[in-house]
Design a protein around this motif. Structure first.
Motif, short mmCIF file in Angstrom:
data_model
loop_
_atom_site.label_atom_id
_atom_site.label_comp_id
_atom_site.label_asym_id
_atom_site.label_seq_id
_atom_site.Cartn_x
_atom_site.Cartn_y
_atom_site.Cartn_z
N PRO A 82 44.22 36.67 32.33
CA PRO A 82 44.57 37.46 33.51
C PRO A 82 43.93 38.86 33.52
CG PRO A 82 46.44 37.24 32.03
CD PRO A 82 45.41 36.30 31.55
N GLN A 119 50.61 37.48 40.11
CA GLN A 119 50.54 38.40 38.97
C GLN A 119 49.19 39.09 38.86
OE1 GLN A 119 51.77 36.43 35.35
NE2 GLN A 119 53.82 35.97 36.13
N ILE A 120 48.14 38.50 39.44
CA ILE A 120 46.84 39.18 39.44
C ILE A 120 46.51 39.73 40.83
CG2 ILE A 120 45.92 37.89 37.47
CD1 ILE A 120 44.36 36.12 39.46
N ALA A 126 40.50 38.41 34.68
CA ALA A 126 40.53 38.13 36.12
C ALA A 126 40.67 39.41 36.92
CB ALA A 126 41.69 37.19 36.44
N ALA A 127 41.55 40.30 36.46
CA ALA A 127 41.78 41.56 37.16
C ALA A 127 40.52 42.43 37.15
CB ALA A 127 42.94 42.31 36.53
N ALA A 179 38.37 34.26 39.43
CA ALA A 179 39.59 34.97 39.07
C ALA A 179 40.81 34.05 39.18
CB ALA A 179 39.77 36.20 39.94
N TYR A 206 42.92 30.95 30.04
CA TYR A 206 43.85 31.80 30.78
C TYR A 206 43.57 33.23 30.34
CZ TYR A 206 48.29 34.05 32.07
OH TYR A 206 49.24 34.89 32.58
N LEU A 238 49.26 33.52 40.45
CA LEU A 238 48.25 34.22 41.24
C LEU A 238 48.77 35.57 41.73
CD1 LEU A 238 46.61 31.33 43.30
CD2 LEU A 238 45.84 32.38 41.18
N GLY A 262 43.32 33.13 36.21
CA GLY A 262 44.72 33.52 36.38
C GLY A 262 45.71 32.39 36.22
#
Length: 522
Positions: A335, A389-390, A338-339, A290, A333, A387, A294
């Motif tokens: 995000p 932001q996630i 990642a979430a 993740a 990239y 980071l 991110g």
């Protein structure tokens, strides 16, 4: 310019004005001025007052300063070339015959012989000797060194090692003679070591009997200015003549205005996070993946390097390293992905404060870097924001490089942002064998992967580059999958001179700087 009266005298060290922590010249050094004294601002200084090039990272500074030399060198196209050895031959899977140049002299005036080379390499394995270097000893894997005659010797390795000749290009593989009170470091390069002040300065004078021709400069002073902005101010004030690692934003402004003596060249240097995988929060695979997803590497490159300093990394090797880079890889990239990955792994923000928790505890990653390269601090700061932001909280700080490594090894921090040349030897074995092979000295991640270890072993034992390419392609895949290292970007080095620097060229491996032709225009 006044005529130089004494070749052994070195130039007065020019005061740095507002620049703090500069070396103080001794009366002997200030007594007489040299005709041509080049002052260079470099990001890192010597580790001691007599830094033997064979130990630790001393060789990089000594090699760049033109004091020490290796048997084999790297051309600017990263091909292998003779240096102190005029020829080399692989006579069996474990034997390498090298024939030395016959015109090389040490700085004490004595000729270099095969016996001298053998004695120099043997010091790497002597504990307590200033040249002790177990890391390079492991890379070389030597069993014996046999002197055949005055100018020929045979290196025998414990097992087949296709990277052996490439390993001889490492600056730590310097050929040195035992020092004396008068000459503490006795090498073979175009410049003679005069003195050093730990982490501050490194001073040399020219060697008139250098085998490659008499140097054009009389003396060189290398000043360690870890803050690139301070180095830029020193250049503006006339306190240095050349800044090797100039701040990218300032370089971009000079380039836009068409001002300054600008130098620029892509390198194999990678900015990356070394990650503590053995324990702690980042032993969790989903969290590491993740973090990589991110990181908006395009934004980091644009913000940290001002459009002049590099390119996004998709693996440990840059695409320009065409012989070895796995160009099928990417580090996207994503995000949202990642979430989702974190949610599915149960790493969620359960109390709505914006920070995710792992095993019931809020994640707060400790991430460090160090001064010396302008892009490290902004990269660290931008990564922290990305980071968050996630939902991954982090604490960032700058500290001393070796201290960061020790903290990572102890699990006191979880990530260390650093910048390494991934192919300073021109061969793909060096970087992964030094950082991610199980049990090696710089594997502070505590990472271990039996498939990767076996591939590295096969890569060293194979002498077929096509076969080796397959091994190293897979090694790059494994690193991108497991992420003990998280690549961020590959660096372009930018330097600025005072308008008088001649003969300076940035080497893609960054291991060379001073040559006999380096000089200042009158």
């Amino acid at each position: 310019m006044p005529k130089r009266k004494n070749k052994l005298a070195i130039a007065a060290f020019v005061g740095m004005g507002a620049v703090a922590a500069m070396a103080v010249a001794t009366p002997a050094q200030t007594a007489l001025a040299a005709d041509k004294n080049l002052r260079i601002a470099v990001p890192f200084g010597p580790k001691s007052t007599v830094p033997d090039p064979r130990a630790r990272q001393n060789g990089w500074l000594s090699n760049r300063a033109g004091v020490s030399e290796t048997l084999i060198g790297l051309a600017h196209d990263m091909t292998m070339q003779p240096r102190l050895a005029e020829s080399f031959e692989n006579v069996s899977p474990t034997e390498w015959k090298l024939t030395l140049r016959t015109d090389v002299k040490f700085h004490d005036g004595t000729p270099m012989t095969a016996s001298d080379v053998k004695a120099s390499f043997e010091k790497m394995d002597v504990e307590g000797h200033p040249g002790h270097n177990p890391r390079l000893s492991k890379l070389l894997g030597l069993e014996t060194i046999t002197v055949e005659n005055e100018n020929t010797l045979v290196f025998k390795t414990k097992s087949p090692n296709s990277a052996f000749l490439w390993s001889l290009t490492e600056p730590s593989a310097a050929v040195m003679k035992e020092g004396t009170d008068e000459l503490p470091l006795i090498g073979t390069g175009p410049f003679v070591f005069v003195s050093a002040e730990t982490e501050k300065s490194y001073q040399t004078r020219k060697f008139t009997d250098y085998w490659g021709g008499e140097p054009k400069l009389d003396t060189i002073v290398m000043d360690a200015l870890s803050d690139p902005s301070v180095a830029a101010l020193a250049l503006q004030a006339g306190d240095v003549d050349l800044v090797t690692n100039y701040p990218e934003p300032d370089f971009a402004k000079l380039k836009e205005k068409g001002e300054g003596q600008l130098f620029s060249n892509p390198t194999t240097r990678l900015f990356f996070f070394q990650v503590r995988t053995a324990d702690g929060p980042l032993s969790n695979d989903a969290l590491r993946k993740a973090i990589s997803l991110g990181l908006d590497r395009e934004t980091i490159v644009a913000a940290s390097l001002s459009g002049v300093g590099g390119e996004v990394a998709n693996s440990i090797f840059p695409a320009s390293m065409a012989s070895w880079a796995n160009t099928n890889l990417s580090l996207p990239y994503a995000p949202e992905e990642a979430a989702t990955l974190l949610d599915e792994a149960g790493i969620k923000d359960t109390n709505g404060d914006g920070n995710r928790e792992l095993d019931g505890a809020e994640i707060s990653l400790k991430i460090r870097s160090y001064e010396g390269r302008a892009a490290l601090r902004p990269t660290l700061e931008i990564a922290q924001a990305l980071l968050q932001q996630i939902g991954i909280k982090s604490e960032i700080s700058m500290a001393e490089y070796d201290a960061n490594n020790e903290a990572l090894k102890a699990g006191e921090i979880q990530m260390h942002l650093q910048a390494w040349g991934t192919a300073p030897l021109g061969d793909p074995n060096y970087f992964p064998s030094t950082l991610v092979e199980s049990g090696v000295g710089y594997n502070f991640s505590g990472y271990s992967n039996s498939e990767l270890d076996e591939l590295l072993k096969k890569g060293r034992e194979s002498f077929d580059d096509e076969v080796r390419k397959g091994y190293y392609d897979r090694i790059q895949e494994i690193i991108n999958e497991d992420l003990p290292l998280i690549p961020v970007f590959h660096k372009t080095q930018v330097s600025v001179g005072n308008g008088k620097v001649e003969g300076y060229k940035i080497h893609p491996a960054e291991t060379y700087l001073v040559t006999p032709d380096l000089t200042l225009a009158d």
